[in-house]
Scaffold this active site. Structure first.
Site, PDB file in Angstrom:
ATOM      1  N   LYS A  22       0.854  -1.209   0.000  1.00  0.00           N
ATOM      2  CA  LYS A  22       0.000   0.000   0.000  1.00  0.00           C
ATOM      3  C   LYS A  22       0.883   1.250   0.000  1.00  0.00           C
ATOM      4  O   LYS A  22       0.624   2.201  -0.732  1.00  0.00           O
ATOM      5  CB  LYS A  22      -0.872   0.008   1.251  1.00  0.00           C
ATOM      6  CG  LYS A  22      -1.469   1.362   1.596  1.00  0.00           C
ATOM      7  CD  LYS A  22      -2.289   1.356   2.846  1.00  0.00           C
ATOM      8  CE  LYS A  22      -1.488   1.591   4.089  1.00  0.00           C
ATOM      9  NZ  LYS A  22      -1.171   3.004   4.408  1.00  0.00           N
ATOM     10  N   ASN A  23       1.953   1.221   0.806  1.00  0.00           N
ATOM     11  CA  ASN A  23       2.758   2.446   0.966  1.00  0.00           C
ATOM     12  C   ASN A  23       3.711   2.698  -0.189  1.00  0.00           C
ATOM     13  O   ASN A  23       4.301   3.769  -0.277  1.00  0.00           O
ATOM     14  CB  ASN A  23       3.498   2.406   2.304  1.00  0.00           C
ATOM     15  CG  ASN A  23       2.520   2.611   3.462  1.00  0.00           C
ATOM     16  OD1 ASN A  23       1.354   2.922   3.245  1.00  0.00           O
ATOM     17  ND2 ASN A  23       2.988   2.398   4.683  1.00  0.00           N
ATOM     18  N   CYS A 117      -3.932  12.549  13.516  1.00  0.00           N
ATOM     19  CA  CYS A 117      -4.669  11.279  13.479  1.00  0.00           C
ATOM     20  C   CYS A 117      -4.307  10.503  14.741  1.00  0.00           C
ATOM     21  O   CYS A 117      -3.580  10.976  15.603  1.00  0.00           O
ATOM     22  CB  CYS A 117      -4.326  10.492  12.216  1.00  0.00           C
ATOM     23  SG  CYS A 117      -2.655   9.882  12.228  1.00  0.00           S
ATOM     24  N   ARG A 122       0.564  14.996  12.436  1.00  0.00           N
ATOM     25  CA  ARG A 122       1.234  14.616  11.180  1.00  0.00           C
ATOM     26  C   ARG A 122       1.715  15.897  10.488  1.00  0.00           C
ATOM     27  O   ARG A 122       1.113  16.364   9.541  1.00  0.00           O
ATOM     28  CB  ARG A 122       0.274  13.837  10.281  1.00  0.00           C
ATOM     29  CG  ARG A 122      -0.304  12.586  10.902  1.00  0.00           C
ATOM     30  CD  ARG A 122       0.727  11.537  11.276  1.00  0.00           C
ATOM     31  NE  ARG A 122       1.336  10.871  10.147  1.00  0.00           N
ATOM     32  CZ  ARG A 122       0.823   9.786   9.553  1.00  0.00           C
ATOM     33  NH1 ARG A 122      -0.329   9.308   9.956  1.00  0.00           N
ATOM     34  NH2 ARG A 122       1.433   9.229   8.528  1.00  0.00           N
ATOM     35  N   ASP A 308       5.551   0.704  11.994  1.00  0.00           N
ATOM     36  CA  ASP A 308       4.283   0.076  11.589  1.00  0.00           C
ATOM     37  C   ASP A 308       4.141  -1.358  12.081  1.00  0.00           C
ATOM     38  O   ASP A 308       3.092  -1.962  11.894  1.00  0.00           O
ATOM     39  CB  ASP A 308       4.150   0.100  10.061  1.00  0.00           C
ATOM     40  CG  ASP A 308       3.962   1.513   9.547  1.00  0.00           C
ATOM     41  OD1 ASP A 308       4.102   1.738   8.333  1.00  0.00           O
ATOM     42  OD2 ASP A 308       3.695   2.409  10.367  1.00  0.00           O
ATOM     43  N   ARG A 400      -8.191  -0.302   5.488  1.00  0.00           N
ATOM     44  CA  ARG A 400      -7.395   0.683   4.758  1.00  0.00           C
ATOM     45  C   ARG A 400      -6.094   0.077   4.249  1.00  0.00           C
ATOM     46  O   ARG A 400      -5.547   0.518   3.243  1.00  0.00           O
ATOM     47  CB  ARG A 400      -7.070   1.874   5.666  1.00  0.00           C
ATOM     48  CG  ARG A 400      -8.260   2.738   6.016  1.00  0.00           C
ATOM     49  CD  ARG A 400      -7.813   3.968   6.734  1.00  0.00           C
ATOM     50  NE  ARG A 400      -6.659   4.546   6.072  1.00  0.00           N
ATOM     51  CZ  ARG A 400      -5.862   5.440   6.634  1.00  0.00           C
ATOM     52  NH1 ARG A 400      -6.101   5.869   7.861  1.00  0.00           N
ATOM     53  NH2 ARG A 400      -4.833   5.931   5.981  1.00  0.00           N
TER      54      ARG A 400
END
Ligand code: EPZ
Length: 420
Positions: A22-23, A117, A122, A308, A400
């Site tokens: 995803k990233n 968030c 951020r 993560d 997500r």
């Protein structure tokens, strides 16, 4: 709102296919705006963040199609609108990575500020600093960052921040620099595999970039870029999550498509915790059947232990015998999962940016609340071994960034279901 229900205690077995990253996908989709012709990206993970980015690119005027759930074609020729709207940006902080491509493609951008968030503030000061050093004029106005990149030229850019390098600031400066006249040197660049994948995509488009994979990138601006075909790297965070699933359930799993060279710091720590890790061509075999040991972990930018996977590592340590200390050096407040794990009878207390975990014999299933993408994964991992039933609420967070997590885990033998 969907919930995921897990009944703990089942061993896992078999193999799981790791999806595309995803990233890597998000900045690469944004970079497609820099080309004059369509880009064709494969191995795309079927997760909601990808659709959000597609909606943003479409709002800017690009044409985005999904020939299949794992492929996306982006035609930038209709790009005309510099504004990334608040209602989309607030759903995904990573939307900020259209800033660089917009400046590189049409010389202007107006992006809603991402805001904070669950894992903390951020800030985008490094993104702004980088654009300014390239000669763009930027200002904050009514919750938007407004940038004029018509005067951009190659420059010396330093991106080292208070917490080390920044992944998306590096992506943004890189994407703004590839068509800026002259040579740009980026010092203190992030060297995450996702940035390496982005540089490979940009070079396939015709960009000239040296120092790929290092903390110093050298970019020679070119006038034109064309769309390219690109297969995304596998998702190292998803792979690390299933590695920890094998460890926490004391099972043996095969992670198909996982790349061990993207996970050196994680593999080292999980082996230290008593898990056998065996690399084979195009896969990683994980044998979690041995005795668990506690380990201490500190998160750092790549090649350090990734933030993560911090929450997932804490979940593993909650039932490992002894005391472990897990320190978060990238997002200092990223501990929303700790109170939820403690509701499952874990014994964790927070001391500044460290979590001190005293291993317990077993966890107790409970209704828990997901707060961010990776915290949700940690709660599901805990649910796999907790006595009784765990109900994870707000699973839109997990959707997500994890493709079909309950189907993949059920396929491995977990007793898990989604209730709408
Ligand atoms: C990327 O976010 C990832 N997201 C995050 O993954 C990941 O946690 C993070 O990198 C760190 O690895 C994507 O790639 C889409 P940073 P990014 O800029 O680029 C500070 C997930 O779960 N900072 O590398 O936004 C920042 O506050 C997500 O998939 C500044 O101070 O993170 C943080 O403390 C969550 N000023 C540190 O740097 C800035 O201008 C690293 O953040 C930018 C960042």
């Amino acid at each position: 709102m969907d919930k995921i229900i897990i009944r703990g205690g089942r061993k896992l077995r078999g193999s799981v296919a790791i999806s595309g990253s995803k990233n890597a996908a998000l900045p690469i989709m944004a970079a497609s705006l820099l080309g004059d012709t369509p880009a064709y990206i494969t191995n795309v993970p079927c997760v909601t963040d990808i659709r959000t980015m597609a909606d943003i690119l479409a709002a800017l005027g690009a044409k985005v199609d999904f020939p299949s759930p794992h492929e996306v074609v982006i035609d930038p020729s209709g790009l005309c609108n510099p504004t990334a709207p608040y209602e989309l940006v607030r759903k995904m902080r990573a939307s900020i990575c259209v800033l660089g491509p917009l400046l590189g493609a049409i010389g202007r951008a107006r992006i809603s500020l991402p805001g904070g968030c669950a894992i903390g503030a951020r800030p985008i000061d490094l993104h702004i600093k980088g654009m300014k050093q390239l000669g763009a004029a930027t200002r904050l106005s009514h919750g938007f960052v407004v940038a004029d990149g018509t005067g951009m030229r190659g420059a010396e850019v330093f991106l080292g921040g208070r917490f080390g390098s920044s992944v998306l600031a590096t992506a943004n400066v890189l994407m703004a620099a590839v068509k800026a006249r002259g040579v740009t040197r980026i010092e203190g660049a992030a060297c995450e595999p996702e940035i390496v994948d982005l540089t490979h995509f940009l070079c396939a488009m015709g960009a000239r970039i040296d120092g790929i994979g290092s903390h110093t990138l050298r970019v020679e601006g070119v006038r034109k870029l064309r769309g390219a075909r690109h297969k995304l790297i596998p998702d190292r965070i998803e792979a690390g999550t299933y590695m920890i699933a094998a460890a926490i359930t004391k099972s043996e799993l095969l992670l198909k498509g996982a790349r061990a060279d993207h996970l050196r710091a994680v593999i080292e720590k999980i082996e230290e915790a008593g898990v056998g890790i065996f690399e084979s061509s195009g896969a990683i075999r994980v044998n979690g059947k041995g005795k668990r040991r506690v380990v201490d972990v500190t998160t750092h930018p790549y090649p350090g232990f990734p933030t993560d996977l911090q929450a997932q590592m804490i979940a593993l340590m909650t039932i490992s015998p002894g005391i472990s200390v897990i320190t978060e050096k990238v997002f200092a407040e990223r501990f929303m999962h700790v109170p939820e794990l403690n509701r499952m009878a874990a014994s964790i207390f927070l001391e500044g940016s460290s979590a001190i975990i005293r291993g317990v014999k077993s966890l107790s299933g409970a209704p828990v609340m997901a707060s961010d993408l990776r915290a949700s994964a940690a709660l599901i991992l805990a649910g796999l071994v907790a006595r009784g039933e765990t109900v994870v609420d707000r699973v839109y967070h997990i959707d997500r960034g994890y493709e079909n997590i309950e189907e993949k885990l059920r396929g491995l033998g977990a007793e898990i279901e989604r209730v709408r």
